[in-house]
Design an enzyme around this catalytic site. Sequence first.
Site, PDB file in Angstrom:
ATOM      1  N   HIS A 122       0.434  -6.151  11.840  1.00 43.54           N
ATOM      2  CA  HIS A 122       0.423  -5.585  13.019  1.00 43.54           C
ATOM      3  C   HIS A 122      -1.375  -6.082  13.222  1.00 43.54           C
ATOM      4  O   HIS A 122      -1.598  -5.129  14.466  1.00 43.54           O
ATOM      5  CB  HIS A 122       0.611  -3.953  12.961  1.00 43.54           C
ATOM      6  CG  HIS A 122       2.219  -3.860  13.312  1.00 43.54           C
ATOM      7  ND1 HIS A 122       2.635  -2.345  13.026  1.00 43.54           N
ATOM      8  CD2 HIS A 122       3.172  -4.652  13.590  1.00 43.54           C
ATOM      9  CE1 HIS A 122       3.759  -2.555  13.350  1.00 43.54           C
ATOM     10  NE2 HIS A 122       4.149  -3.912  13.526  1.00 43.54           N
ATOM     11  N   GLY A 213       4.679   5.368   3.208  1.00 42.14           N
ATOM     12  CA  GLY A 213       4.350   6.307   4.136  1.00 42.14           C
ATOM     13  C   GLY A 213       4.629   4.925   5.321  1.00 42.14           C
ATOM     14  O   GLY A 213       3.718   5.001   6.355  1.00 42.14           O
ATOM     15  N   SER A 215       7.442   5.542   8.455  1.00 45.00           N
ATOM     16  CA  SER A 215       8.829   5.740   8.882  1.00 45.00           C
ATOM     17  C   SER A 215      10.208   5.568   9.112  1.00 45.00           C
ATOM     18  O   SER A 215      10.818   5.943   9.458  1.00 45.00           O
ATOM     19  CB  SER A 215       8.065   6.205  10.861  1.00 45.00           C
ATOM     20  OG  SER A 215       7.445   5.905  10.822  1.00 45.00           O
TER      21      SER A 215
HETATM   22  N1  APR Z   1       1.473   9.181   1.911  1.00 49.16           N
HETATM   23  C1  APR Z   1       2.827   8.967   1.890  1.00 49.16           C
HETATM   24  N2  APR Z   1       2.965   9.100   3.060  1.00 49.16           N
HETATM   25  C2  APR Z   1       2.492   9.682   4.463  1.00 49.16           C
HETATM   26  C3  APR Z   1       1.843  11.059   4.002  1.00 49.16           C
HETATM   27  C4  APR Z   1       0.560   9.901   2.990  1.00 49.16           C
HETATM   28  N3  APR Z   1      -0.397  11.315   2.727  1.00 49.16           N
HETATM   29  N4  APR Z   1       1.237  10.713   5.233  1.00 49.16           N
HETATM   30  C5  APR Z   1       2.027  10.785   6.219  1.00 49.16           C
HETATM   31  N5  APR Z   1       2.822  10.197   5.471  1.00 49.16           N
HETATM   32  C6  APR Z   1       4.409   9.599   5.712  1.00 49.16           C
HETATM   33  C7  APR Z   1       5.367   9.758   6.860  1.00 49.16           C
HETATM   34  O1  APR Z   1       6.743  11.105   6.690  1.00 49.16           O
HETATM   35  C8  APR Z   1       5.800   9.231   7.778  1.00 49.16           C
HETATM   36  O2  APR Z   1       6.979   8.778   7.548  1.00 49.16           O
HETATM   37  O3  APR Z   1       3.390   8.191   6.766  1.00 49.16           O
HETATM   38  C9  APR Z   1       4.823   7.359   7.756  1.00 49.16           C
HETATM   39  C10 APR Z   1       3.852   7.686   9.063  1.00 49.16           C
HETATM   40  O4  APR Z   1       4.917   7.477   9.902  1.00 49.16           O
HETATM   41  P1  APR Z   1       4.121   6.803  11.146  1.00 49.16           P
HETATM   42  O5  APR Z   1       2.980   7.528  11.774  1.00 49.16           O
HETATM   43  O6  APR Z   1       5.230   6.085  12.463  1.00 49.16           O
HETATM   44  O7  APR Z   1       3.348   4.918  10.919  1.00 49.16           O
HETATM   45  P2  APR Z   1       4.187   4.126  10.470  1.00 49.16           P
HETATM   46  O8  APR Z   1       5.418   3.988  10.401  1.00 49.16           O
HETATM   47  O9  APR Z   1       2.805   3.076   9.589  1.00 49.16           O
HETATM   48  O10 APR Z   1       4.418   3.288  12.082  1.00 49.16           O
HETATM   49  C11 APR Z   1       4.703   2.247  12.395  1.00 49.16           C
HETATM   50  O11 APR Z   1       4.448   2.129  14.386  1.00 49.16           O
HETATM   51  O12 APR Z   1       3.216   2.616  16.744  1.00 49.16           O
HETATM   52  C12 APR Z   1       3.312   2.019  15.703  1.00 49.16           C
HETATM   53  O13 APR Z   1       1.223  -0.019  14.977  1.00 49.16           O
HETATM   54  C13 APR Z   1       1.811   1.191  14.976  1.00 49.16           C
HETATM   55  O14 APR Z   1       1.750   0.714  12.633  1.00 49.16           O
HETATM   56  C14 APR Z   1       2.468   1.673  13.186  1.00 49.16           C
HETATM   57  C15 APR Z   1       4.152   1.802  13.231  1.00 49.16           C
END
Ligand code: APR
Length: 268
Positions: A122, A213, A215
């Site tokens: 990204h 980490g 989603s």
């Molecule tokens: N340790 C591990 N996992 C964690 C923690 C932690 N301390 N805190 C939160 N999480 C988990 C949440 O439960 C969730 O499953 O991390 C995940 C975060 O999900 P998102 O906020 O959706 O982030 P991400 O999966 O990286 O999103 C993917 O979406 O908006 C776009 O470009 C953006 O790169 C991003 C992409």
Amino acid sequence: MNNDIREAAEWVRHSERLLVFTGAGISAESGIPTFRDDDGFWREFPPERFATWDGLFKTALHQPRAFAEFVHAVIAPIAAAEPNAAHRAIADAERHVDVTVVTQNIDRLHWEAGTTTTHEVHGSMFEIVDRRRRFRRYVSRQQLRRVATAIERASRGLLTLPRVMWAVRRIAGIGVRGIHFPNLVLFGDALAEPAWSASRRAAEQVDCVIQVGCSGMVYPAATLPEIARAQGATVIDVDPHSGQGDIWLRGTATQIVPELMNTAFAPR
Ligand code: APR
């Protein structure tokens, strides 16, 4: 130690080629908010206005203060962040196994922790490109801190778009060589290359995936663990709230990843 970590550690220990796939959750304990958790970015800054270049441009034109607040909310945590124990444990694992890191994060914390092969699918807040995505220069964490401070200072007065653009000029704007901005992949953009092609190749060749980490809601990046699984890899998911894959290790990145790697590579 729970049995799941012991089981997962066996898969990691016997892995010859390991893929570590990370999302915003791995950097949460470095002080960078995630996107979809209750305190996530998209709660405060709706994606339709802030997650596309068109939305950002319109917000900058019509609501420069909201634009400045968003840019500051993105930059300030990244500028202040340091790698955490999970980033470091992943970097240390390179002493024991062939590791490829694919990250959806733009914060360069894997690089800074010492990981030598990181694909930033990204993009990166630290790479400045031109309108055709040709590389122009790197910016440092220190320069990002200066930009965050400049935005804070500009926000104290009447915040006009020219004042915001002056505050962010180190990372975005129009100069003698045209438009420049951080190499970020926003909604609707193609994933960063060659990072994405290299990531898919890696997913087809690994025997174990540790997802941390993520989603799993954003495609095509979220297909990587499935690509690996389809050719026989075991998928281990580290997440405190929900799990996918073959083994779910419930907990935060710094609670789980160091213990997982220590258990996997401890001398026996
Ligand atoms: N340790 C591990 N996992 C964690 C923690 C932690 N301390 N805190 C939160 N999480 C988990 C949440 O439960 C969730 O499953 O991390 C995940 C975060 O999900 P998102 O906020 O959706 O982030 P991400 O999966 O990286 O999103 C993917 O979406 O908006 C776009 O470009 C953006 O790169 C991003 C992409």
